[in-house]
Structures are given as structure tokens and as C-alpha cells.
Write a protein that holds these residues in place. Structure first.
Motif, PDB file in Angstrom:
ATOM      1  N   MET A   1      42.296  30.119  24.146  1.00  0.00           N
ATOM      2  CA  MET A   1      42.135  29.562  25.466  1.00  0.00           C
ATOM      3  C   MET A   1      40.813  30.256  25.997  1.00  0.00           C
ATOM      4  SD  MET A   1      44.862  28.538  28.496  1.00  0.00           S
ATOM      5  CE  MET A   1      44.474  28.682  30.193  1.00  0.00           C
ATOM      6  N   ASP A   2      40.172  29.596  26.746  1.00  0.00           N
ATOM      7  CA  ASP A   2      38.960  30.195  27.530  1.00  0.00           C
ATOM      8  C   ASP A   2      39.377  30.507  28.851  1.00  0.00           C
ATOM      9  OD1 ASP A   2      36.320  30.533  26.555  1.00  0.00           O
ATOM     10  OD2 ASP A   2      35.660  28.627  27.029  1.00  0.00           O
ATOM     11  N   LYS A   3      38.783  31.858  29.262  1.00  0.00           N
ATOM     12  CA  LYS A   3      39.021  32.243  30.815  1.00  0.00           C
ATOM     13  C   LYS A   3      37.727  31.953  31.454  1.00  0.00           C
ATOM     14  CE  LYS A   3      37.369  36.934  29.740  1.00  0.00           C
ATOM     15  NZ  LYS A   3      37.656  38.713  29.922  1.00  0.00           N
ATOM     16  N   MET A   4      37.877  32.061  32.761  1.00  0.00           N
ATOM     17  CA  MET A   4      36.928  31.810  33.805  1.00  0.00           C
ATOM     18  C   MET A   4      36.133  33.232  34.016  1.00  0.00           C
ATOM     19  SD  MET A   4      36.918  28.672  34.928  1.00  0.00           S
ATOM     20  CE  MET A   4      36.361  28.589  36.324  1.00  0.00           C
ATOM     21  N   VAL A   5      34.771  33.233  34.239  1.00  0.00           N
ATOM     22  CA  VAL A   5      34.156  34.377  34.268  1.00  0.00           C
ATOM     23  C   VAL A   5      33.197  34.090  35.575  1.00  0.00           C
ATOM     24  CG1 VAL A   5      34.431  35.171  31.912  1.00  0.00           C
ATOM     25  CG2 VAL A   5      32.274  33.640  32.458  1.00  0.00           C
ATOM     26  N   GLU A   6      32.836  34.988  36.131  1.00  0.00           N
ATOM     27  CA  GLU A   6      31.801  35.076  37.376  1.00  0.00           C
ATOM     28  C   GLU A   6      30.703  35.048  36.821  1.00  0.00           C
ATOM     29  OE1 GLU A   6      30.156  38.032  40.720  1.00  0.00           O
ATOM     30  OE2 GLU A   6      32.490  37.761  40.599  1.00  0.00           O
ATOM     31  N   ILE A   7      29.692  34.110  37.217  1.00  0.00           N
ATOM     32  CA  ILE A   7      28.448  33.948  36.577  1.00  0.00           C
ATOM     33  C   ILE A   7      27.527  34.316  37.611  1.00  0.00           C
ATOM     34  CG2 ILE A   7      28.152  31.280  37.148  1.00  0.00           C
ATOM     35  CD1 ILE A   7      26.853  32.061  33.972  1.00  0.00           C
ATOM     36  N   ALA A   8      27.746  34.124  38.976  1.00  0.00           N
ATOM     37  CA  ALA A   8      26.936  34.346  40.179  1.00  0.00           C
ATOM     38  C   ALA A   8      27.818  34.561  41.469  1.00  0.00           C
ATOM     39  CB  ALA A   8      25.815  33.263  40.448  1.00  0.00           C
ATOM     40  N   ARG A   9      27.195  35.470  42.237  1.00  0.00           N
ATOM     41  CA  ARG A   9      27.912  35.677  43.766  1.00  0.00           C
ATOM     42  C   ARG A   9      26.914  35.520  44.821  1.00  0.00           C
ATOM     43  NH1 ARG A   9      31.413  40.884  44.259  1.00  0.00           N
ATOM     44  NH2 ARG A   9      32.043  40.246  42.096  1.00  0.00           N
ATOM     45  N   PHE A  10      27.254  34.847  45.728  1.00  0.00           N
ATOM     46  CA  PHE A  10      26.488  34.779  47.043  1.00  0.00           C
ATOM     47  C   PHE A  10      27.169  35.089  48.246  1.00  0.00           C
ATOM     48  CE2 PHE A  10      25.286  31.705  43.807  1.00  0.00           C
ATOM     49  CZ  PHE A  10      23.914  31.638  43.838  1.00  0.00           C
ATOM     50  N   GLN A  11      26.474  35.323  49.384  1.00  0.00           N
ATOM     51  CA  GLN A  11      26.939  35.746  50.522  1.00  0.00           C
ATOM     52  C   GLN A  11      27.876  34.813  51.124  1.00  0.00           C
ATOM     53  OE1 GLN A  11      24.417  37.831  53.298  1.00  0.00           O
ATOM     54  NE2 GLN A  11      26.041  38.347  54.633  1.00  0.00           N
ATOM     55  N   TYR A  12      27.388  33.615  51.128  1.00  0.00           N
ATOM     56  CA  TYR A  12      27.457  32.380  51.738  1.00  0.00           C
ATOM     57  C   TYR A  12      27.963  31.280  50.821  1.00  0.00           C
ATOM     58  CZ  TYR A  12      26.097  34.916  55.969  1.00  0.00           C
ATOM     59  OH  TYR A  12      25.910  35.958  56.813  1.00  0.00           O
ATOM     60  N   PRO A  13      28.907  30.307  51.071  1.00  0.00           N
ATOM     61  CA  PRO A  13      29.342  29.393  49.981  1.00  0.00           C
ATOM     62  C   PRO A  13      28.178  28.499  49.996  1.00  0.00           C
ATOM     63  CG  PRO A  13      31.109  29.765  51.400  1.00  0.00           C
ATOM     64  CD  PRO A  13      30.041  30.712  51.872  1.00  0.00           C
ATOM     65  N   ALA A  14      27.570  28.130  51.194  1.00  0.00           N
ATOM     66  CA  ALA A  14      26.369  27.013  51.007  1.00  0.00           C
ATOM     67  C   ALA A  14      25.167  27.440  50.092  1.00  0.00           C
ATOM     68  CB  ALA A  14      26.074  26.934  52.440  1.00  0.00           C
ATOM     69  N   GLU A  15      24.990  28.712  50.041  1.00  0.00           N
ATOM     70  CA  GLU A  15      24.036  29.091  49.104  1.00  0.00           C
ATOM     71  C   GLU A  15      24.506  29.060  47.554  1.00  0.00           C
ATOM     72  OE1 GLU A  15      22.321  32.953  51.663  1.00  0.00           O
ATOM     73  OE2 GLU A  15      24.115  33.407  50.263  1.00  0.00           O
ATOM     74  N   ALA A  16      25.782  28.956  47.442  1.00  0.00           N
ATOM     75  CA  ALA A  16      26.308  28.533  45.881  1.00  0.00           C
ATOM     76  C   ALA A  16      26.182  27.414  45.699  1.00  0.00           C
ATOM     77  CB  ALA A  16      27.468  29.188  45.772  1.00  0.00           C
ATOM     78  N   GLN A  17      26.052  26.331  46.549  1.00  0.00           N
ATOM     79  CA  GLN A  17      25.975  24.732  46.171  1.00  0.00           C
ATOM     80  C   GLN A  17      24.902  24.513  45.483  1.00  0.00           C
ATOM     81  OE1 GLN A  17      28.607  23.378  46.726  1.00  0.00           O
ATOM     82  NE2 GLN A  17      29.632  24.695  47.597  1.00  0.00           N
ATOM     83  N   THR A  18      23.604  24.942  45.638  1.00  0.00           N
ATOM     84  CA  THR A  18      22.422  24.518  44.757  1.00  0.00           C
ATOM     85  C   THR A  18      22.692  24.993  43.273  1.00  0.00           C
ATOM     86  OG1 THR A  18      21.224  24.870  46.570  1.00  0.00           O
ATOM     87  CG2 THR A  18      19.941  24.860  44.730  1.00  0.00           C
ATOM     88  N   LEU A  19      23.112  26.204  43.105  1.00  0.00           N
ATOM     89  CA  LEU A  19      23.427  26.645  41.771  1.00  0.00           C
ATOM     90  C   LEU A  19      24.477  25.884  41.121  1.00  0.00           C
ATOM     91  CD1 LEU A  19      23.187  28.309  39.212  1.00  0.00           C
ATOM     92  CD2 LEU A  19      24.737  30.094  40.407  1.00  0.00           C
ATOM     93  N   MET A  20      25.583  25.624  41.828  1.00  0.00           N
ATOM     94  CA  MET A  20      26.735  24.579  41.222  1.00  0.00           C
ATOM     95  C   MET A  20      26.262  23.260  40.798  1.00  0.00           C
ATOM     96  SD  MET A  20      29.946  25.921  43.494  1.00  0.00           S
ATOM     97  CE  MET A  20      31.139  24.737  42.569  1.00  0.00           C
ATOM     98  N   ALA A  21      25.168  22.690  41.696  1.00  0.00           N
ATOM     99  CA  ALA A  21      24.699  21.421  41.517  1.00  0.00           C
ATOM    100  C   ALA A  21      23.741  21.484  40.210  1.00  0.00           C
ATOM    101  CB  ALA A  21      23.776  20.744  42.542  1.00  0.00           C
ATOM    102  N   LEU A  22      23.262  22.579  39.780  1.00  0.00           N
ATOM    103  CA  LEU A  22      22.303  22.564  38.862  1.00  0.00           C
ATOM    104  C   LEU A  22      23.153  22.947  37.573  1.00  0.00           C
ATOM    105  CD1 LEU A  22      19.446  22.833  37.501  1.00  0.00           C
ATOM    106  CD2 LEU A  22      19.741  25.536  37.931  1.00  0.00           C
TER     107      LEU A  22
END
Length: 129
Positions: A1-22
């Protein structure tokens, strides 16, 4: 079973949305951890930022996508900024140099907690007059 790993961290959630969309445009499912706690606690408590997490098996592909998208890819031996800051403070306190970083953080936390407790204890004695 695969586990979840952190790939990036941002100060605000809105900053993460661009990476998530990509990532999602490349077929990589991702999850945003600490989204709400980061929004609610912003300015009061550092909860570590909004964290983009993916399945461990998708990491190599995600790193390629991120690099092509202009994101900085940290090296494995690179410490996060907050850890570097604590390590630099601890370096200036001679008795802490002999301990691991984890112990340094705990010791610093205890020292600060004791200092604040003493400040509150002795400060409350003067205000009752």
C-alpha cells in the motif's frame, strides 16, 4: 500500500493551488493538508503551512513536473528554513551544541516555557499592589 508524502509546503493554502492544478493536469492526485487550520490560525500559530501531499509512487513524476513548471526542488539533505533557524540559534548556546537537533528544539522550548512561567509568576506579584 502506498503512503502519502509531502512534496511541497506553502505559507498559505492559496499559494498551493497553482501547484495542485499543475499536478492534477498531469494526472497526479494530490491532497492539501492543513488547509483550514492554516487559514484559521494564520497570524496566531504557525501550524507548518499548507502541505501538498501525493502518493509516494508518484513522487518521481511529480518532481519532474514541478521542475518543468519552475518550482524549486529541495535536495534530500536540505533542511527546511525553520529548522535552519533553530539550528543557528542553538549553535550560539554552548551547552546545546552536544545534542541532536531534536533535543536542541525540546531544550529551547523548555527554557522558553520556564522563562515565561517565571515572568508570569513574578510579574503577577507586582500587579496586585
Amino acid at each position: 500500500m502506498d503512503k502519502m508524502v509531502e512534496i511541497a509546503r506553502f505559507q498559505y493554502p492559496a499559494e498551493a493551488q497553482t501547484l495542485m492544478a499543475l499536478l492534477k493536469s498531469e494526472g497526479i492526485e494530490c491532497y492539501l493538508r492543513n488547509e483550514y487550520s492554516t487559514q484559521v490560525m494564520a497570524g496566531y500559530v504557525d501550524v507548518g503551512g499548507a502541505r501538498v501531499e501525493i502518493l509516494e509512487s508518484n513522487v518521481p513524476h511529480a518532481l519532474e513536473v514541478m521542475e518543468a513548471g519552475g518550482y524549486d526542488i529541495p535536495t534530500e539533505d536540505e533542511e527546511p528554513e525553520q529548522i535552519r533557524a533553530v539550528a543557528s540559534w542553538a549553535r550560539h548556546i554552548p551547552f546545546l551544541r552536544n545534542y541532536s537537533l531534536e533535543k536542541q528544539i525540546v531544550i529551547l522550548f523548555v527554557i522558553i516555557a520556564v522563562f515565561l512561567a517565571l515572568l508570569i509568576f513574578f510579574g503577577s506579584g507586582y500587579s496586585s499592589n
